[in-house]
Design an enzyme around this catalytic site. Structure first.
Site, PDB file in Angstrom:
ATOM      1  CB  SER A 136      33.361  48.006  49.984  1.00  0.00           C
ATOM      2  OG  SER A 136      32.983  48.885  48.803  1.00  0.00           O
TER       3      SER A 136
ATOM      4  CE  LYS B 138      34.244  42.220  40.391  1.00  0.00           C
ATOM      5  NZ  LYS B 138      35.363  43.111  39.727  1.00  0.00           N
TER       6      LYS B 138
ATOM      7  CG  ASN C 250      31.139  45.542  37.974  1.00  0.00           C
ATOM      8  OD1 ASN C 250      30.297  45.621  36.984  1.00  0.00           O
ATOM      9  ND2 ASN C 250      32.108  46.517  38.347  1.00  0.00           N
TER      10      ASN C 250
ATOM     11  N   GLY D 224      48.953  42.274  32.267  1.00  0.00           N
ATOM     12  CA  GLY D 224      47.968  41.586  33.271  1.00  0.00           C
ATOM     13  C   GLY D 224      46.622  41.214  32.546  1.00  0.00           C
TER      14      GLY D 224
HETATM   15  P1  NAD Z   1      43.973  39.408  39.429  1.00  0.00           P
HETATM   16  O1  NAD Z   1      44.505  38.499  40.632  1.00  0.00           O
HETATM   17  O2  NAD Z   1      42.387  39.007  39.023  1.00  0.00           O
HETATM   18  O3  NAD Z   1      45.011  39.616  38.385  1.00  0.00           O
HETATM   19  C1  NAD Z   1      46.581  39.888  38.697  1.00  0.00           C
HETATM   20  C2  NAD Z   1      47.098  40.078  37.324  1.00  0.00           C
HETATM   21  O4  NAD Z   1      48.519  40.446  37.442  1.00  0.00           O
HETATM   22  C3  NAD Z   1      47.569  38.589  36.762  1.00  0.00           C
HETATM   23  O5  NAD Z   1      47.515  38.731  35.217  1.00  0.00           O
HETATM   24  C4  NAD Z   1      48.718  38.047  37.063  1.00  0.00           C
HETATM   25  O6  NAD Z   1      49.483  37.552  36.397  1.00  0.00           O
HETATM   26  C5  NAD Z   1      49.363  39.720  37.190  1.00  0.00           C
HETATM   27  N1  NAD Z   1      50.490  39.525  38.435  1.00  0.00           N
HETATM   28  C6  NAD Z   1      50.444  39.381  39.666  1.00  0.00           C
HETATM   29  N2  NAD Z   1      51.597  39.602  40.297  1.00  0.00           N
HETATM   30  C7  NAD Z   1      52.514  39.854  39.281  1.00  0.00           C
HETATM   31  C8  NAD Z   1      53.755  40.197  39.174  1.00  0.00           C
HETATM   32  N3  NAD Z   1      54.538  40.076  40.446  1.00  0.00           N
HETATM   33  N4  NAD Z   1      54.443  40.398  38.053  1.00  0.00           N
HETATM   34  C9  NAD Z   1      53.680  40.352  36.917  1.00  0.00           C
HETATM   35  N5  NAD Z   1      52.479  40.244  36.728  1.00  0.00           N
HETATM   36  C10 NAD Z   1      51.819  39.804  38.226  1.00  0.00           C
HETATM   37  O7  NAD Z   1      43.771  41.010  39.968  1.00  0.00           O
HETATM   38  P2  NAD Z   1      42.717  41.919  39.625  1.00  0.00           P
HETATM   39  O8  NAD Z   1      41.591  41.777  40.246  1.00  0.00           O
HETATM   40  O9  NAD Z   1      42.583  42.060  37.994  1.00  0.00           O
HETATM   41  O10 NAD Z   1      43.614  43.376  40.120  1.00  0.00           O
HETATM   42  C11 NAD Z   1      44.787  43.821  39.570  1.00  0.00           C
HETATM   43  C12 NAD Z   1      45.032  45.112  40.037  1.00  0.00           C
HETATM   44  O11 NAD Z   1      44.114  46.171  39.364  1.00  0.00           O
HETATM   45  C13 NAD Z   1      45.134  45.431  41.377  1.00  0.00           C
HETATM   46  O12 NAD Z   1      46.025  46.229  41.931  1.00  0.00           O
HETATM   47  C14 NAD Z   1      43.694  46.147  41.826  1.00  0.00           C
HETATM   48  O13 NAD Z   1      43.785  46.882  42.819  1.00  0.00           O
HETATM   49  C15 NAD Z   1      43.583  47.077  40.460  1.00  0.00           C
HETATM   50  N6  NAD Z   1      42.158  47.377  40.157  1.00  0.00           N
HETATM   51  C16 NAD Z   1      41.897  48.628  39.941  1.00  0.00           C
HETATM   52  C17 NAD Z   1      40.536  48.852  39.679  1.00  0.00           C
HETATM   53  C18 NAD Z   1      40.033  50.227  39.449  1.00  0.00           C
HETATM   54  O14 NAD Z   1      39.010  50.856  39.378  1.00  0.00           O
HETATM   55  N7  NAD Z   1      41.115  51.329  39.613  1.00  0.00           N
HETATM   56  C19 NAD Z   1      39.402  47.921  39.547  1.00  0.00           C
HETATM   57  C20 NAD Z   1      40.104  46.599  39.471  1.00  0.00           C
HETATM   58  C21 NAD Z   1      41.220  46.327  39.912  1.00  0.00           C
END
Ligand code: NAD
Length: 288
Positions: free
Chosen positions: A22, A73, A94, A133
């Site tokens: 992290s 979480k 979080n 998503g």
């Molecule tokens: P998660 O596993 O909880 O959710 C993933 C989502 O993406 C789900 O809705 C799933 O259906 C969808 N998905 C997965 N593969 C897919 C595909 N091939 N086609 C279409 N939809 C698809 O994950 P999360 O924790 O929500 O994280 C998602 C993204 O957000 C990651 O890239 C993570 O790095 C990013 N993120 C960024 C921040 C930030 O502060 N910028 C914070 C949290 C998460």
């Protein structure tokens, strides 16, 4: 660091597993040092099994609070005394703040998303957003955007384990906010195109575009976008995703990765613990 730590130093934790990768300890400790605040932020490997005693230690050690990440979480919620309304709607925490033994849970990812946009001078309140998503990030973004005043939201998801999540998000947003949310299947490409074209902002929270799906995007046709739209990808590694490239090809000026969101979710937690604004530009320079 050693110059700062003394008998009065206040501890803040990060409880997750795995967690050694992290960037949060570097982010917060550098911000404390820059502002001369007598806090220290440490990462602890905490699983679902050790979570109850770890949470109790926040009270026992009079820690100011903690960040919480996967896999804790959701599991942390019954262990807390109070929940911020957004955390309650999102169903995840979080950030924990300890006020004299009373532990309150917050979620700052959605705040980080909205703040990243206002940092760019953009206000999406009163507008329509299409969001792909509905996992952890998508849920936090949808809820905060709806609470903050986004008028209409079209949420697209694939029919995987998070579909039920998406259904729940849409129901809660319609019941508890003034935003009108609808749920759509990502498989219906015509519908997806139409909803994006009628939106002010398209946000992708699926992680498509990040390893192992680097060079993939849910929208690969620049004609789906108008130059006056905003495109926001929550991915920040790589810095420029395939989606961002397609959006730029379409002539969009407002195209963003998730870096600003990541920094601002940390800044929101920092503010909850210390009451101070994190020096975000300085931290950006150190981390990236
Ligand atoms: P998660 O596993 O909880 O959710 C993933 C989502 O993406 C789900 O809705 C799933 O259906 C969808 N998905 C997965 N593969 C897919 C595909 N091939 N086609 C279409 N939809 C698809 O994950 P999360 O924790 O929500 O994280 C998602 C993204 O957000 C990651 O890239 C993570 O790095 C990013 N993120 C960024 C921040 C930030 O502060 N910028 C914070 C949290 C998460």
């Amino acid at each position: 660091m050693t110059e700062r730590i003394d008998g009065h130093t206040i501890l803040i934790g990060l409880m997750a597993y795995p967690i050694r990768h992290s960037m949060s300890p570097t982010m917060h400790n550098n911000a404390f040092a820059k502002l001369g605040l007598n806090y220290a932020y440490l990462a602890f490997e905490v699983t679902n099994e050790t979570l109850p005693s770890a949470i109790e230690s926040i009270r026992t050690l009079d820690m100011r609070g903690s960040n919480i990440s996967m896999p804790n979480k959701q599991k942390v919620i019954p262990l807390l005394d109070k929940l911020d309304p957004a955390a309650k709607m999102v169903g995840a925490v979080n950030t924990i703040v300890n006020d004299d033994g009373v532990l309150t849970g917050y979620t700052t990812d959605g705040i980080g998303f909205m703040k990243a946009l206002t940092d760019e001078g953009l206000d999406i309140r009163g507008h329509k957003m299409t969001l792909s998503g509905a996992g952890g990030a998508g849920t936090a973004i949808a809820v905060q955007a709806a609470l903050d005043g986004v008028k209409e939201m079209s949420i697209f998801n694939m029919h995987d384990a998070t579909w039920a999540n998406a259904e729940r998000n849409v129901k809660l947003i319609n019941e508890q906010t003034d935003c009108h949310a609808t749920l759509h299947s990502l498989e219906d490409r015509d519908d997806f195109k139409q909803e994006i074209q009628s939106s002010y902002i398209y946000t992708d929270s699926t992680g498509v575009g990040m390893k192992p799906l680097e060079d993939k995007t849910l929208v690969d046709d620049p004609s789906w976008f108008r130059p006056d739209q905003i495109v926001f990808d929550t991915v920040y590694a790589p810095r420029t995703t395939k989606l961002m490239k397609v959006a730029r090809q379409a002539g969009l000026k407002h195209v963003y990765n998730g870096l600003g969101m990541m920094l601002e979710q940390g800044a929101a937690a920092f503010k909850l613990w210390t009451g101070e604004d994190m020096p975000v530009d300085y931290i950006h320079q150190i981390l990236f």
